[in-house]
Enzyme design. Sequence first.
Site, PDB file in Angstrom:
ATOM      1  CE1 TYR A  55       2.647  49.907 -32.339  1.00 47.24           C
ATOM      2  CE2 TYR A  55       0.496  48.847 -32.367  1.00 47.24           C
ATOM      3  CZ  TYR A  55       1.854  48.793 -32.156  1.00 47.24           C
ATOM      4  OH  TYR A  55       2.435  47.619 -31.752  1.00 47.24           O
TER       5      TYR A  55
ATOM      6  CE  LYS B 103      18.667  51.105 -32.443  1.00 42.63           C
ATOM      7  NZ  LYS B 103      19.604  50.075 -31.979  1.00 42.63           N
TER       8      LYS B 103
ATOM      9  CG  ASP C  57      19.962  47.721 -29.345  1.00 42.80           C
ATOM     10  OD1 ASP C  57      19.761  48.614 -28.503  1.00 42.80           O
ATOM     11  OD2 ASP C  57      20.746  47.878 -30.298  1.00 42.80           O
TER      12      ASP C  57
ATOM     13  CG  ASP D  25       3.010  45.009 -29.698  1.00 35.45           C
ATOM     14  OD1 ASP D  25       2.513  44.180 -28.914  1.00 35.45           O
ATOM     15  OD2 ASP D  25       2.880  44.945 -30.930  1.00 35.45           O
TER      16      ASP D  25
ATOM     17  CG  ASP E 151       4.204  39.410 -27.019  1.00 32.71           C
ATOM     18  OD1 ASP E 151       3.393  40.137 -26.406  1.00 32.71           O
ATOM     19  OD2 ASP E 151       3.875  38.661 -27.959  1.00 32.71           O
TER      20      ASP E 151
END
Length: 345
Positions: A137, A184, A217, A241, A245
Amino acid sequence: MKARRRPAGRRGAPRPATLIPGDGIGPEVTDAAVRVIAAAGGRIAWDVQIAGKAAFEKVGTAIPDALVASIRRTRVGLKGPLETQIGRVGYRSVNVALRKTFDLYANVRPIKSLPGVRTAFSGVDLIVVRENTEDLYSGIEHQIAPGVVESVKVITARASRRIARFAFDLARREKRRKIVAIHKANIMKLSDGLFLSCAREVAKKHPRTRYGELIVDNACLQLVRRPQDFDVLLLENLYGDIVSDLCAGLVGGLGVVPGANLGTRYAIFEAVHGTAPDIAGKNMANPLAAILSGVMLLRHVGQRRPADRIDRAVTRLLRERRTRTRDLGGTATTSAVADRLIALL
Ligand code: ATP
């Protein structure tokens, strides 16, 4: 004797707060939140300010000076979603700019199973802590040759340590047992590696809170298999983010998950969901996420009683299974949900 003025926020004096109705379903859901907060006895003096698309069209800037001045004065805001234009057009994300302007470095999203909301899981009770100021971002993108672009992921030790400290402090305050840092670092060895090493460093100073790590993951897989095993999740901006969700989906969707953007001086509360253009202006949006964001705001400014009252009314509303919006399998309108909550209050 000189009369002493009572500081705002004490009993009796309404606490000033900035209200940004936002775009899309924002005005509908924030209106419901404001009405419910007032009915519950919340003492808030709202200073309504435009931002985003509405402001861009009216005053030529998405973040007007009046809005910035208002938040500097009130230090706390309730915000509806603001439209972020996709691709190259228009202004940069107002959400991101607001977080940077007020250094709202921590994004906190409590994810909890709700009574009467049928989902694949029960007993979910976790908190997503997302770093809010850097990562992909950063807004640094460039074309290095035709057909080749780069987006820069910025991770700093300062921001990583700060968000890790925030997560451990929150865990202690909220009596949470375990923090899992999600990353990651097997691929992004430098950036995610730095994030992890900062989290480990902070974890060592908090031996009472268990600390673990999961590759993003695998974390998604574990979350949709045994979400009850999770307690506090610590993530960089982008993973935060996306995983938020996913977590919202575990407990009934975007219509029920509130959020807070917190810094050392300022706090802006907002639902996890976006502007939902598909249902905007139709009085169909679920206002509970915005209302519960208002509950977080009330607690933040020390108004616990109206906050508890709204929490109890929401529980009753969901248990009676009568008045709920379409996303929760009902047919009620946004305003009908607010009206029923007010009746229950
Ligand atoms: P944006 O670009 O502003 O993020 P979006 O449509 O990509 O908008 P959301 O606004 O988060 O993303 O919406 C995703 C889906 O969830 C949409 O189908 C939307 O209708 C639904 N949704 C989001 N918020 C609510 C809500 N409060 N009540 C009911 N449905 C919602």
